[in-house]
Design an enzyme around this catalytic site. Structure first.
Site, mmCIF file in Angstrom:
data_model
loop_
_atom_site.group_PDB
_atom_site.id
_atom_site.type_symbol
_atom_site.label_atom_id
_atom_site.label_comp_id
_atom_site.label_asym_id
_atom_site.label_seq_id
_atom_site.Cartn_x
_atom_site.Cartn_y
_atom_site.Cartn_z
ATOM 1 N N GLU A 58 49.605 28.530 30.206
ATOM 2 C CA GLU A 58 49.356 28.183 31.601
ATOM 3 C C GLU A 58 47.981 27.524 31.621
ATOM 4 O OE1 GLU A 58 48.576 30.032 36.042
ATOM 5 O OE2 GLU A 58 47.695 30.919 34.248
ATOM 6 N N ASP A 69 48.273 33.608 30.291
ATOM 7 C CA ASP A 69 47.702 33.397 31.614
ATOM 8 C C ASP A 69 46.324 32.748 31.496
ATOM 9 O OD1 ASP A 69 47.849 34.038 34.540
ATOM 10 O OD2 ASP A 69 46.047 35.175 34.065
#
Length: 564
Positions: free
Chosen positions: A284, A223
């Site tokens: 990401e 993330d």
């Protein structure tokens, strides 16, 4: 290293460089709280995932990416982690995780888990220790604590805004009751940023990686992989109001894409290489260009990086061809596959997004008052067509739960039912991401459409879920579910993930701005992004995203043709 849970795959998973599983895999994202609820509390859980692994095996996917299920106060749906090495009770237990992992591996499905290294929950033990400690302490040094500006430190250290709206700094009250330092949170106030210049932070995440790798996981989706390192001096920065919330539209952002972040992933790459089975890291990373994103997948860094440039490209043949060309060139230059994606838990579902007629920056969401409302039939036709193109492209592809059912964004969620921090921190100016996170439908007439035995659902489900439920689509040869099954099966049969791509002339002299055509191995792929039907080239139809005309390819339709 091989754990009992991972043995099923890793005994046969050793591969030669360039043939690793993640280079061509179709990976299915599960947002656990919205996938399947086994307990009846209205929140999906790990046992719910295990119960539906046969359905995912039937779909034909190679791996699952699980969004966060670790212990968390759930202020940001699990992206605020309080314990990285435990399962939150709302999702089950570590035993439930191990059982799910073993069952997935028995079905030759790999498991990628979400890792959130940019920030923790404010309930994390470390942050609680930091609040109790003094400025300049070891405990504070794990996070981004700074003195304020102004005569009495009453102003934040800089002007940065949170991704979710509002300031990115919060001032604490010291143990003696006096106004104290400020801490950085690029997201919610409950998500303090770690200081990744601190070796103690780096060592802690090595421990976390090993904890899950030792249990047998096949990799990590990281993330905010572009956000760990902040520019020296924390200079002021004002983003463009038209830009997306995660920084993908602008260069030289002092908290996105700093060079120092690559040292972290080189270190992780070496750690994963100690384990059998081609364990993988997926970034990401919202960055301005494919060339910048490719920096995250250089040979000694991560293995995949989501191709958000493709996700953000509209339904336009010339634009799609340009982003495919640029992506393949950029990723190939560093020896990596492109990792294609169209939807996830942070963006408007592409069955709605592709029919929007107004600008919609990433993270803003859509609601009943949003301009440019999508026309459902148009959005679904385009979504089916662009997925048909994506699954023919070389590289890996990620799918988001429910897109195989053609689920649209849920627009009419009442304000008092919304839960995304973006909705609250912008006082309702941005709808946020709840619309793509609504629990998915399994049965047309079951409680909560088969999501929960009690009929509870943490976000309200729309009535149209009855017509889109999996059981309705399973036996319908023309359903979106049947299309996805066929695309994934034929992608594997023709080896499309490992093929080269060759552009060809569009059929019948059609407008290149509206028609996309390429050859991949023994297949010809043609997509018509316009509104006028074009001649269909010769070949046997392997799969089409929608009905074909008599020798023609209608608008908003794509087809695979075999040259045999």
């Amino acid at each position: 290293m091989t754990s009992p849970q991972s043995a099923v795959l890793t005994e046969t998973a050793a591969s030669r460089p360039g043939a690793e599983w993640w280079r061509t895999a179709v990976i299915y994202q599960i947002y656990p709280r919205s996938f399947a609820d086994s307990s009846g509390d209205g929140i999906g859980d790990l046992r719910g995932v295990t119960a539906h692994l046969a359905d995912l095996e039937d779909l034909g996917i190679d791996a699952i990416w699980l969004s966060p299920f670790q212990r968390s106060p759930q202020k940001d749906a699990g992206y605020d982690v309080s314990d990285y090495c435990d399962v939150d009770p709302i999702f089950g237990t570590l035993d439930d995780f191990d059982a799910m992992l073993a069952e997935a591996h028995a079905r030759d499905i790999r498991i990628i888990v979400d890792l959130v290294p940019n920030h923790s929950s404010d309930q994390h033990e470390w942050f609680q220790q930091a609040l109790a400690a003094a400025p300049g302490s070891r405990e504070r040094a794990r996070y981004m604590f700074r003195d304020g500006r102004g005569e009495n430190g009453e102003l934040p250290p800089n002007n940065w805004d949170s991704v979710f709206g509002g300031p990115a700094w919060t001032r604490i009250t010291e143990a003696d009751g006096s106004p104290g330092q400020w801490y950085l949170h690029l997201f919610d106030t409950s998500q303090p940023d770690f200081d990744w210049t601190n070796e103690e932070v780096r060592e802690e995440f090595r421990r976390i990686l090993r904890f899950w790798l030792d249990r047998g996981v096949d990799g990590f989706r990281v993330d905010v992989a572009h956000g760990l390192i902040k520019a020296d001096g924390l200079p002021d920065y004002t983003p463009s109001p038209e830009g997306g919330s995660m920084g993908g539209d602008e260069a030289n952002v002092p908290y996105w894409g700093q060079d120092g972040v690559h040292e972290v992933y080189r270190d992780w790459h070496l750690l994963l290489a100690e384990y059998d089975g081609d364990r993988a890291l997926c970034a990401e990373a919202w960055l301005p260009t494919p060339e910048r994103t490719a920096e995250w997948v250089r040979p000694d860094e991560m293995h995949q990086a989501f191709n958000f440039a493709y996700l953000e490209t509209g339904w336009d043949a010339a634009a799609l061809r340009a982003v495919v060309d640029r992506s393949i060139a950029a990723y190939s230059a560093v020896g990596a596959p492109s990792t294609w994606v169209l939807s996830n838990h942070d963006v408007v579902r592409h069955a709605s997004r592709l029919a929007l007629t107004a600008e919609n920056p990433q993270g803003h969401g859509i609601g009943p008052d949003s301009p440019g409302q999508p026309i459902p039939e148009v959005g679904l036709a385009r979504a089916r067509a662009v997925t048909t193109v994506m699954l023919a492209l070389p590289g890996s592809a990620y799918l988001y739960q429910g897109e195989e059912l053609g689920l649209p964004e849920v627009i009419d969620i009442p304000g008092d039912a919304r839960q995304d921090p973006t909705w609250f921190r912008t006082n309702g100016e941005r709808y946020g991401r709840d619309g793509c996170r609504v629990p998915i439908p399994w049965t047309s007439d079951g409680a909560a459409y088969g999501f929960s035995p009690s009929g509870e659902s943490w976000l309200p489900q729309p009535a149209e879920w009855a017509t889109l439920a999996r059981d309705v689509q399973t036996t319908d040869a023309d359903s979106t579910l049947s299309l996805y099954r066929t695309l994934i099966a034929q992608r594997a049969a023709y080896g499309l993930g490992a093929n080269d791509l060759e552009w060809i002339d569009v059929p019948g002299g059609a407008d290149e701005a509206e028609v996309l055509a390429f050859r991949t191995g023994d297949l010809t792929v043609v997509a018509n992004t316009g509104s006028t039907a074009v001649p269909l080239p010769a070949g046997r139809v392997v799969v089409a995203s929608g009905p074909l005309g008599d020798g023609t390819l209608p608008g908003d339709t794509a087809v695979w043709l075999a040259q045999d």
